[in-house]
Design an enzyme around this catalytic site. Sequence first.
Site, PDB file in Angstrom:
ATOM      1  N   HIS A   1      -7.472   9.687  -1.401  1.00 23.95           N
ATOM      2  CA  HIS A   1      -6.749   9.717  -0.120  1.00 23.95           C
ATOM      3  C   HIS A   1      -7.555  10.377   1.007  1.00 23.95           C
ATOM      4  CE1 HIS A   1      -2.325   9.227   1.187  1.00 23.95           C
ATOM      5  NE2 HIS A   1      -3.113   9.062   2.217  1.00 23.95           N
TER       6      HIS A   1
ATOM      7  N   ASP B   1       0.846  -1.199   0.000  1.00 26.30           N
ATOM      8  CA  ASP B   1       0.000   0.000   0.000  1.00 26.30           C
ATOM      9  C   ASP B   1       0.881   1.249   0.000  1.00 26.30           C
ATOM     10  OD1 ASP B   1      -2.969   1.067   0.846  1.00 26.30           O
ATOM     11  OD2 ASP B   1      -1.379   2.246   1.798  1.00 26.30           O
TER      12      ASP B   1
ATOM     13  N   TYR C   1       3.176   9.913  -0.499  1.00 26.57           N
ATOM     14  CA  TYR C   1       4.263   9.300   0.269  1.00 26.57           C
ATOM     15  C   TYR C   1       5.620   9.511  -0.400  1.00 26.57           C
ATOM     16  CZ  TYR C   1       0.446   6.551   2.432  1.00 26.57           C
ATOM     17  OH  TYR C   1      -0.710   6.142   3.054  1.00 26.57           O
TER      18      TYR C   1
ATOM     19  N   LYS D   1      -2.796   5.876  -4.272  1.00 25.27           N
ATOM     20  CA  LYS D   1      -3.884   6.806  -3.962  1.00 25.27           C
ATOM     21  C   LYS D   1      -3.700   8.142  -4.671  1.00 25.27           C
ATOM     22  CE  LYS D   1      -3.575   4.780   0.650  1.00 25.27           C
ATOM     23  NZ  LYS D   1      -2.147   4.492   0.755  1.00 25.27           N
TER      24      LYS D   1
END
Length: 274
Positions: free
Chosen positions: A106, A43, A48, A73
């Site tokens: 998200h 994930d 990120y 996401k």
Amino acid sequence: MDYVTLNNGLKMPQLGFGVWQVPDEEATPAVSKALEVGYRSIDTAKVYENENGVRRALEKSDVAREDLFITTKVWNSDQGYENTLKAFDKSLERLGLDYVDMYLIHWPTPEFDDYVETYKAMEKLYKDGRVKAIGVCNFNIDHLQRLLDECEVVPAVNQVECHPYLQQKEMKDFCRKHGIYVESWSPLMSGGDVLSNDVVKGIADHYGKTIAQVVLRWHLQSDAIVIPKSVTPSRIEENFDVFDFELSENDMKKIAELDRNHRNGPEPSQMNHR
């Protein structure tokens, strides 16, 4: 490894590996270790900034693509119909993949009110076969209800903060009723004191397991998908070693009583950061 069947028939590993707050360079060895240990679900997310690191680990791995379940996401600043389609292309490129298994919104960022258009773009990606399943993160019940009312595809998952101090019982009931899986992020309550809780410690001692393993087992037996994160090889192994014991009904009840509705992350309706 246990699998769940999502509402469109797709099978997804119930225990996955999250890479939130893992720098790009560290994501490669962490994901490589996770794949070696037996994780098959990874994930990540655009925000990120480690999709490239995940790609390098996937390229090095000899696990077949069809045995992997990769989630990413769309970030808040990329919401809206056209923006989402562009953001997806870029994520796919960074991941070095032809498709992703799941694409999620998200945050709902209700102040900007574009999550319905974002979701409609994801429905297109799903219909075009570029994504095997679509869903959301951090949606409250009213946000989910709006998607159910205005869109065609029922979200496969709602990924939310969930741990023994924030058990999301009402959300779980709503999702169960509509065939949506709850997926727990921060399942061990990062930075919290769940891992030093005496009740959970007593249960862990009884089974000869760690507190983290008991908490992850609780998530699995609560019928949630769970994605613990770690960059420490021994922890990555420990978090996966949860399939050889089962919590009793009494243990589950004891953990259920720890719920404090205590949230570490932002309240979804107030998270409008872009």
